[in-house]
Write a protein that holds these residues in place. Structure first.
Motif, PDB file in Angstrom:
ATOM      1  N   ARG A  50       0.828  -1.204   0.000  1.00  0.00           N
ATOM      2  CA  ARG A  50       0.000   0.000   0.000  1.00  0.00           C
ATOM      3  C   ARG A  50       0.864   1.257   0.000  1.00  0.00           C
ATOM      4  O   ARG A  50       0.631   2.190  -0.764  1.00  0.00           O
ATOM      5  N   SER A  51       1.892   1.282   0.837  1.00  0.00           N
ATOM      6  CA  SER A  51       2.754   2.463   0.894  1.00  0.00           C
ATOM      7  C   SER A  51       3.571   2.603  -0.386  1.00  0.00           C
ATOM      8  O   SER A  51       3.810   3.719  -0.843  1.00  0.00           O
ATOM      9  N   THR A  52       3.988   1.491  -0.983  1.00  0.00           N
ATOM     10  CA  THR A  52       4.740   1.538  -2.243  1.00  0.00           C
ATOM     11  C   THR A  52       3.871   2.073  -3.374  1.00  0.00           C
ATOM     12  O   THR A  52       4.313   2.923  -4.154  1.00  0.00           O
ATOM     13  N   VAL A  53       2.647   1.593  -3.459  1.00  0.00           N
ATOM     14  CA  VAL A  53       1.728   2.068  -4.501  1.00  0.00           C
ATOM     15  C   VAL A  53       1.432   3.546  -4.296  1.00  0.00           C
ATOM     16  O   VAL A  53       1.444   4.340  -5.245  1.00  0.00           O
ATOM     17  N   ARG A  54       1.192   3.942  -3.051  1.00  0.00           N
ATOM     18  CA  ARG A  54       0.900   5.347  -2.747  1.00  0.00           C
ATOM     19  C   ARG A  54       2.081   6.241  -3.129  1.00  0.00           C
ATOM     20  O   ARG A  54       1.902   7.284  -3.756  1.00  0.00           O
ATOM     21  N   ALA A  55       3.299   5.813  -2.777  1.00  0.00           N
ATOM     22  CA  ALA A  55       4.484   6.603  -3.107  1.00  0.00           C
ATOM     23  C   ALA A  55       4.684   6.694  -4.621  1.00  0.00           C
ATOM     24  O   ALA A  55       5.042   7.752  -5.145  1.00  0.00           O
ATOM     25  N   THR A  56       4.416   5.611  -5.332  1.00  0.00           N
ATOM     26  CA  THR A  56       4.540   5.613  -6.793  1.00  0.00           C
ATOM     27  C   THR A  56       3.544   6.570  -7.422  1.00  0.00           C
ATOM     28  O   THR A  56       3.900   7.360  -8.305  1.00  0.00           O
ATOM     29  N   VAL A  57       2.304   6.503  -6.971  1.00  0.00           N
ATOM     30  CA  VAL A  57       1.272   7.403  -7.506  1.00  0.00           C
ATOM     31  C   VAL A  57       1.627   8.853  -7.213  1.00  0.00           C
ATOM     32  O   VAL A  57       1.499   9.730  -8.079  1.00  0.00           O
TER      33      VAL A  57
END
Length: 141
Positions: A50-57
């Motif tokens: 979740r944090s990886t996807v959020r940071a990527t977005v």
């Protein structure tokens, strides 16, 4: 629980299967027993991703807005087609990652007896008792 994986080149080669590493019999979980395998048991993979996807977005959004601002100020000329391509590529990548994460339980939560998949995804209900019964049965042979 076998923690060395299962396959190498294809989904059928089972090169890391316990029977290929000196065991005469196998009943167990060749991949994982994470909480992800238990319905409503929490999602370890989701929490980390979740944090990886959020940071990527956030990074992609910031980058696109920066490029748009630079283009608007006429400091850098950015073709609209390039921006659209970047946005589409990121959206497709995120869709693939989210699809994988949604299927984690079906892909990794496997109960096997020798080469045969007994349950996929396996049921956690009475799993300890079933494994104990199988071990007792094996020792009685």
């Amino acid at each position: 629980k076998w923690h060395l994986g299962l396959n190498c080149e294809s989904s059928e080669d089972h090169c890391h299967h316990p029977l290929r590493h000196g065991f005469d019999y196998f009943y167990g979980l060749p991949l994982t027993n994470l909480r992800n395998c238990k319905p409503n048991g929490g999602d370890i993979i989701d929490v980390g991703s979740r944090s990886t996807v959020r940071a990527t977005v956030q990074a992609v959004t910031l980058s696109l807005f920066t490029l748009l601002l630079l283009d608007f100020c006429q400091l850098v000329r950015v073709p609209w087609r390039a921006l659209g391509f970047i946005l589409l590529a990121v959206a497709l990548l995120l869709a693939v990652v989210l699809l994988f994460l949604s299927q984690f339980r079906n892909l990794n939560c496997i109960l096997m007896r020798n080469w045969t998949i007994i349950q996929q995804p396996f049921s956690c209900e009475n799993l300890t008792q079933r494994m104990t019964k199988e071990a007792t049965s094996f020792m009685e042979r």
